[in-house]
Design an enzyme around this catalytic site. Sequence first.
Site, PDB file in Angstrom:
ATOM      1  N   HIS A   1       0.862  -1.186   0.000  1.00 42.81           N
ATOM      2  CA  HIS A   1       0.000   0.000   0.000  1.00 42.81           C
ATOM      3  C   HIS A   1       0.898   1.236   0.000  1.00 42.81           C
ATOM      4  O   HIS A   1       1.387   1.665   1.043  1.00 42.81           O
ATOM      5  CB  HIS A   1      -0.917  -0.025   1.226  1.00 42.81           C
TER       6      HIS A   1
ATOM      7  N   ASP B   1       1.577   3.535   3.186  1.00 44.90           N
ATOM      8  CA  ASP B   1       0.559   4.484   2.717  1.00 44.90           C
ATOM      9  C   ASP B   1       1.245   5.786   2.299  1.00 44.90           C
ATOM     10  O   ASP B   1       0.715   6.879   2.467  1.00 44.90           O
ATOM     11  CB  ASP B   1      -0.496   4.747   3.794  1.00 44.90           C
TER      12      ASP B   1
ATOM     13  N   ALA C   1      -8.389  11.563   2.939  1.00 46.30           N
ATOM     14  CA  ALA C   1      -7.827  12.465   1.926  1.00 46.30           C
ATOM     15  C   ALA C   1      -8.246  12.039   0.518  1.00 46.30           C
ATOM     16  O   ALA C   1      -7.423  11.877  -0.387  1.00 46.30           O
ATOM     17  CB  ALA C   1      -6.321  12.507   2.044  1.00 46.30           C
TER      18      ALA C   1
ATOM     19  N   HIS D   1       1.555   5.046  -2.291  1.00 43.27           N
ATOM     20  CA  HIS D   1       1.074   5.983  -3.321  1.00 43.27           C
ATOM     21  C   HIS D   1       2.192   6.752  -4.019  1.00 43.27           C
ATOM     22  O   HIS D   1       1.911   7.497  -4.969  1.00 43.27           O
ATOM     23  CB  HIS D   1       0.102   6.988  -2.697  1.00 43.27           C
TER      24      HIS D   1
ATOM     25  N   ALA E   1      -3.116  12.982   5.270  1.00 41.14           N
ATOM     26  CA  ALA E   1      -3.163  12.635   3.845  1.00 41.14           C
ATOM     27  C   ALA E   1      -2.047  11.656   3.513  1.00 41.14           C
ATOM     28  O   ALA E   1      -1.004  12.026   2.983  1.00 41.14           O
ATOM     29  CB  ALA E   1      -3.049  13.901   2.998  1.00 41.14           C
TER      30      ALA E   1
ATOM     31  N   GLU F   1      -7.352   2.279  -4.163  1.00 43.19           N
ATOM     32  CA  GLU F   1      -7.917   2.773  -2.899  1.00 43.19           C
ATOM     33  C   GLU F   1      -8.898   3.885  -3.267  1.00 43.19           C
ATOM     34  O   GLU F   1      -8.538   5.039  -3.377  1.00 43.19           O
ATOM     35  CB  GLU F   1      -6.833   3.293  -1.965  1.00 43.19           C
TER      36      GLU F   1
END
Length: 381
Positions: A57, A268, A134, A59, A303, A123
């Site tokens: 996970h 994340d 966020a 981003h 976020a 996600e």
Amino acid sequence: MAVSTVLAGARVVLPTGVVENGRVIVDGGRIAGAAPADAPTLDLTGHWVVPGFVDMHNHGGGGASFTSGTVDDILTGVHTHRLHGTTTVVASFVTGEMDFLSRRAGLLSELAEQGEIAGIHFEGPFISPCRKGAHDETLLRDPDPADVRKLVDAARGQARMVTLATELPGGIDSVRLLAEHGVIAAIGHTDATYEQTVEAIDAGATVATHLYNAMPALGHRTPGPIAALLEDERITVELINDGTHLHPASLELAFHHAGPRRVAFITDAMDAAGFGDGRYSLGPLAVEVKEGVARLVEGGSIAGSTLTLDRAFKRAATIDGLPVESIVQAISANPARLLGIDDKVGSLEPGKDADLVVLDENFDVTGVMRKGTWVVAPQVA
């Protein structure tokens, strides 16, 4: 090019436990059971050798976003995390327009086919507006199975996980659809009750997206999703161990109830991971990073994170006091198993890819190897 070498003298973490003064033999990009006669030896006395980290996970990082960056940006983000020990990364998207996400999935599927990333995690947009975090509320939608199938198909076999608020209309049918297609159905950004969460688990959900965050708190009369996710042996719970997302007692609670085999450390991470404070974007939303904490400019919600998995490892070992073997399970073995790639990565065993991390006695990274090639060459005396 990968070369043969013997890593000797370190504490080596194997599936069976810690081996003092152990040896890891690397030959042709893989871990071998025996070394060629002329293989050089690298003395790693005083260090740890652990499997490469697997982040399911993530981003982005290094100033680059997996959701919106170019191919070069994405590779920059992947490389940034490799420098911190993450040899396997799944690229996670945040909520966007369906057509946009489909196009991005097509682009990233090529990188997955090339082995640069381990697949794609959606996600959003199938999450609860009550627990959006966020994510842009105007782009959220119910998890209609047809829409979920559209994104899975757009990923061309590289979709690994979809996070859903399974209590929304279509949620349970979408969980069943994902399970049938071998894609992880993850419960997250959810306002589900305890009973609704149990129903989703029975339908085939197997992961809790960043447990505790973006879901109702544990209550004594309304236990909500947290209790259901912790108690069920079929669920692996993601934890963001950065000191911001979780209180140490919450992490301890998760490990106590789920056990080391049911925890997956994740980052994340967003663009600022490994890059620094400043103004960024997370999908269409503006983010301000101050002192390593990312928050939405509008509203102040957390976020994502600026975490790298080496920091999560060190915190788990030095602050949380977890056994190194348990940390390795959570940061390597468990996510590899969930992603269905544990035949290649996640542990130091003959025949698997030579993905490994060298840590010093303070649990700081001093070396990173991926497929037998040093990404970070260890500096040892």
